[in-house]
Scaffold this motif. Structure first.
Motif, PDB file in Angstrom:
ATOM      1  N   LEU A   1       0.890  -1.255   0.043  1.00  0.00           N
ATOM      2  CA  LEU A   1      -0.193   0.144  -0.217  1.00  0.00           C
ATOM      3  C   LEU A   1       0.868   1.213   0.089  1.00  0.00           C
ATOM      4  CD1 LEU A   1      -2.722   1.680   0.165  1.00  0.00           C
ATOM      5  CD2 LEU A   1      -2.829   1.053   2.629  1.00  0.00           C
ATOM      6  N   MET A   2       1.973   1.491   0.759  1.00  0.00           N
ATOM      7  CA  MET A   2       2.794   2.331   0.707  1.00  0.00           C
ATOM      8  C   MET A   2       3.384   2.755  -0.617  1.00  0.00           C
ATOM      9  SD  MET A   2       3.617   3.620   4.044  1.00  0.00           S
ATOM     10  CE  MET A   2       5.311   4.068   4.311  1.00  0.00           C
ATOM     11  N   ARG A   3       3.739   1.758  -1.294  1.00  0.00           N
ATOM     12  CA  ARG A   3       4.160   2.018  -2.708  1.00  0.00           C
ATOM     13  C   ARG A   3       3.232   2.806  -3.649  1.00  0.00           C
ATOM     14  NH1 ARG A   3       7.258  -2.889  -1.590  1.00  0.00           N
ATOM     15  NH2 ARG A   3       5.587  -4.218  -2.361  1.00  0.00           N
ATOM     16  N   ILE A   4       1.976   2.195  -3.494  1.00  0.00           N
ATOM     17  CA  ILE A   4       0.770   2.854  -4.172  1.00  0.00           C
ATOM     18  C   ILE A   4       0.571   4.358  -3.844  1.00  0.00           C
ATOM     19  CG2 ILE A   4      -1.540   2.892  -4.864  1.00  0.00           C
ATOM     20  CD1 ILE A   4      -1.423  -0.042  -4.634  1.00  0.00           C
ATOM     21  N   ILE A   5       0.752   4.671  -2.460  1.00  0.00           N
ATOM     22  CA  ILE A   5       0.800   6.057  -2.012  1.00  0.00           C
ATOM     23  C   ILE A   5       1.886   6.857  -2.431  1.00  0.00           C
ATOM     24  CG2 ILE A   5       0.979   7.132   0.164  1.00  0.00           C
ATOM     25  CD1 ILE A   5      -0.508   4.830   1.693  1.00  0.00           C
ATOM     26  N   LYS A   6       3.220   6.256  -2.495  1.00  0.00           N
ATOM     27  CA  LYS A   6       4.058   7.243  -3.106  1.00  0.00           C
ATOM     28  C   LYS A   6       4.043   7.508  -4.427  1.00  0.00           C
ATOM     29  CE  LYS A   6       7.425   5.572   0.710  1.00  0.00           C
ATOM     30  NZ  LYS A   6       8.562   4.708   0.756  1.00  0.00           N
ATOM     31  N   LYS A   7       3.593   6.380  -4.872  1.00  0.00           N
ATOM     32  CA  LYS A   7       3.290   6.636  -6.615  1.00  0.00           C
ATOM     33  C   LYS A   7       2.520   7.797  -6.887  1.00  0.00           C
ATOM     34  CE  LYS A   7       0.847   4.508 -10.598  1.00  0.00           C
ATOM     35  NZ  LYS A   7       0.056   3.511 -11.003  1.00  0.00           N
ATOM     36  N   TYR A   8       1.241   7.982  -6.065  1.00  0.00           N
ATOM     37  CA  TYR A   8       0.402   9.096  -6.283  1.00  0.00           C
ATOM     38  C   TYR A   8       0.913  10.432  -5.759  1.00  0.00           C
ATOM     39  CZ  TYR A   8      -3.046   6.603  -8.965  1.00  0.00           C
ATOM     40  OH  TYR A   8      -3.620   5.926  -9.764  1.00  0.00           O
ATOM     41  N   GLU A   9       1.564  10.411  -4.714  1.00  0.00           N
ATOM     42  CA  GLU A   9       2.176  11.530  -4.032  1.00  0.00           C
ATOM     43  C   GLU A   9       3.198  12.208  -5.159  1.00  0.00           C
ATOM     44  OE1 GLU A   9       1.917  11.249   0.781  1.00  0.00           O
ATOM     45  OE2 GLU A   9       3.905  10.784  -0.389  1.00  0.00           O
ATOM     46  N   ARG A  10       3.811  11.331  -5.785  1.00  0.00           N
ATOM     47  CA  ARG A  10       4.800  11.655  -6.645  1.00  0.00           C
ATOM     48  C   ARG A  10       4.176  12.738  -7.790  1.00  0.00           C
ATOM     49  NH1 ARG A  10       7.696   6.848  -5.869  1.00  0.00           N
ATOM     50  NH2 ARG A  10       6.439   5.906  -7.496  1.00  0.00           N
ATOM     51  N   GLU A  11       2.900  12.284  -8.113  1.00  0.00           N
ATOM     52  CA  GLU A  11       2.488  12.866  -9.328  1.00  0.00           C
ATOM     53  C   GLU A  11       2.357  14.521  -9.172  1.00  0.00           C
ATOM     54  OE1 GLU A  11      -1.188  11.063 -10.701  1.00  0.00           O
ATOM     55  OE2 GLU A  11      -0.061   9.317 -11.253  1.00  0.00           O
ATOM     56  N   ASN A  12       1.935  14.893  -7.817  1.00  0.00           N
ATOM     57  CA  ASN A  12       1.656  16.256  -7.495  1.00  0.00           C
ATOM     58  C   ASN A  12       2.514  17.048  -6.678  1.00  0.00           C
ATOM     59  OD1 ASN A  12      -1.178  16.239  -8.845  1.00  0.00           O
ATOM     60  ND2 ASN A  12      -1.641  14.732  -7.208  1.00  0.00           N
ATOM     61  N   ALA A  13       3.766  16.296  -6.323  1.00  0.00           N
ATOM     62  CA  ALA A  13       4.751  17.157  -5.531  1.00  0.00           C
ATOM     63  C   ALA A  13       5.919  17.340  -6.202  1.00  0.00           C
ATOM     64  CB  ALA A  13       5.178  16.249  -4.393  1.00  0.00           C
ATOM     65  N   THR A  14       6.772  18.280  -5.738  1.00  0.00           N
ATOM     66  CA  THR A  14       8.011  18.689  -6.101  1.00  0.00           C
ATOM     67  C   THR A  14       9.007  18.092  -5.481  1.00  0.00           C
ATOM     68  OG1 THR A  14       7.390  20.993  -6.443  1.00  0.00           O
ATOM     69  CG2 THR A  14       9.681  20.786  -6.651  1.00  0.00           C
ATOM     70  N   PRO A  15       9.886  17.073  -6.119  1.00  0.00           N
ATOM     71  CA  PRO A  15      10.816  16.090  -5.512  1.00  0.00           C
ATOM     72  C   PRO A  15      11.952  17.054  -5.233  1.00  0.00           C
ATOM     73  CG  PRO A  15      11.221  16.043  -7.904  1.00  0.00           C
ATOM     74  CD  PRO A  15       9.898  16.890  -7.643  1.00  0.00           C
ATOM     75  N   ALA A  16      12.597  16.326  -4.123  1.00  0.00           N
ATOM     76  CA  ALA A  16      14.001  16.676  -3.678  1.00  0.00           C
ATOM     77  C   ALA A  16      14.924  16.580  -4.926  1.00  0.00           C
ATOM     78  CB  ALA A  16      14.505  16.035  -2.344  1.00  0.00           C
TER      79      ALA A  16
END
Length: 347
Positions: free
Chosen positions: A214-229
């Motif tokens: 579940l964490m991997r899916i959460i991270k996938k969708y967070e990456r779509e709208n966030a500015t990465p480091a």
């Protein structure tokens, strides 16, 4: 006369350089905490400056192995302390056997209570070792559990608590995240994620593998709208860029996550399951600052803001960071820096 003047200037310059060097601090090593040796690094340009103790997330996601790309510019204003917590990084490597088995995991449990006690013991050591009255806590994700627990139980040790990606109620937050990504996957017609979510079902799971999926899916969708480091942030210093340290970080990360998520088949209880600050974490005696990524799905702003609204503290502030998800980026680091300076009244 001219030679004498030059000599005076030279001596003044050299003595100034020496004074600057003696004020700087750069220490690292194992400290006896909670009955085991734990890895701690201390660095800053001026050891008389206020102390910041960083409480890493994960639980096994140590920060001591990275160079100064993330928090390096803080060293002019603060003394920075990184701590490889019990079960993580070099602390794990120092205390675990050469071959780690399931028996070791089961016989050496991690608990919120023990790790909170470790953090308090380290704080007491730092206050004494560096000659300070108090220190400032900066906790991220899992580290926000420790940070809140430490600040609530021993406010005499701390000048302020800055919680980033604050965990409020772990079970409620994880279920909220499941529902959020389910809606996002439906909108995106992401059949792969939908199939995985259907097979998992809603949490809690009692199985670390399912929590990780579940964490991997959460991270996938967070990456779509966030500015990465920037990738440069995760560059290892040469001292940590070796097989032994890499293996210790990997094994410690597995061990720590197993205890955070829980695993019924091995009789391992989730550390996160008992965390609910809405019930037992509403009254702080130190200033509290919450740094919240607007795109954070794992620790959602709805839960953090509801908690913040109920918190009683001498001073409190909720900082919502656009373009940030659960992890760090430059906007998060800048918000943390501003919050710490504001808390210490050194703006």
């Amino acid at each position: 006369m001219k030679q004498k003047l030059l000599l005076i200037l030279l001596l003044t310059f050299v003595s100034g350089r020496l004074a600057a060097q003696t004020k700087a601090i750069n220490e690292e090593g194992f400290i006896s905490i909670g009955g085991i040796e734990q890895w701690v690094t201390i660095s800053g340009q001026d050891k008389t400056k206020p102390i910041i103790l960083f409480l890493h997330g994960g639980p096994g996601s140590t920060m001591s192995q990275y160079d100064d790309a993330i928090y390096g510019y803080w060293k002019k204003d603060f003394v920075l302390v990184y701590w490889d917590q019990r079960g993580a990084g070099r602390t794990f490597g120092k205390n675990a056997p050469e071959t780690v088995t399931e028996d070791y995991w089961i016989e050496n449990p991690l608990t919120v209570e023990q790790m909170t006690a470790d953090g308090i013991a380290l704080s007491e050591y730092l206050v004494k070792h560096l000659g300070k009255q108090k220190i400032t806590l900066v906790g991220t994700s899992w580290g926000s559990i420790l940070g809140a627990k430490m600040a609530l139980s021993r406010p005499d040790l701390f000048s302020a608590y800055v919680g980033h990606s604050q965990i409020v109620n772990e079970e409620a937050g994880f279920l909220h995240a499941f529902n959020t990504v389910s809606k996002l996957a439906q909108s995106a017609k992401d059949q792969e994620s939908l199939d995985k979510l259907e097979s998992l079902g809603p949490p809690p799971y009692g199985e670390a593998r399912k929590s990780g999926q579940l964490m991997r899916i959460i991270k996938k969708y967070e990456r779509e709208n966030a500015t990465p480091a920037p990738a440069s942030w995760w560059k290892l210093t040469s001292a940590y860029d070796n097989e032994k340290d890499a293996q210790d970080r990997y094994n410690g990360d597995d061990y720590s996550f197993l205890y955070f998520a829980g695993h019924k088949a091995m009789g391992i209880k989730s550390m996160g399951a008992g965390v609910n600050f809405m019930q037992d974490g509403l009254h702080y005696k130190v200033p509290v600052y919450f740094i919240q990524g607007e795109e954070d799905i794992l620790t959602p702003k709805e839960l953090t803001k509801a908690y913040f609204d109920k918190v009683k503290a001498p001073k409190k502030e909720f900082i919502l960071v656009p373009g940030a998800a659960h992890g760090h980026n430059q906007a998060v680091i800048d918000a943390q820096y501003k919050a710490v300076k504001k808390a210490l009244k050194v703006l």
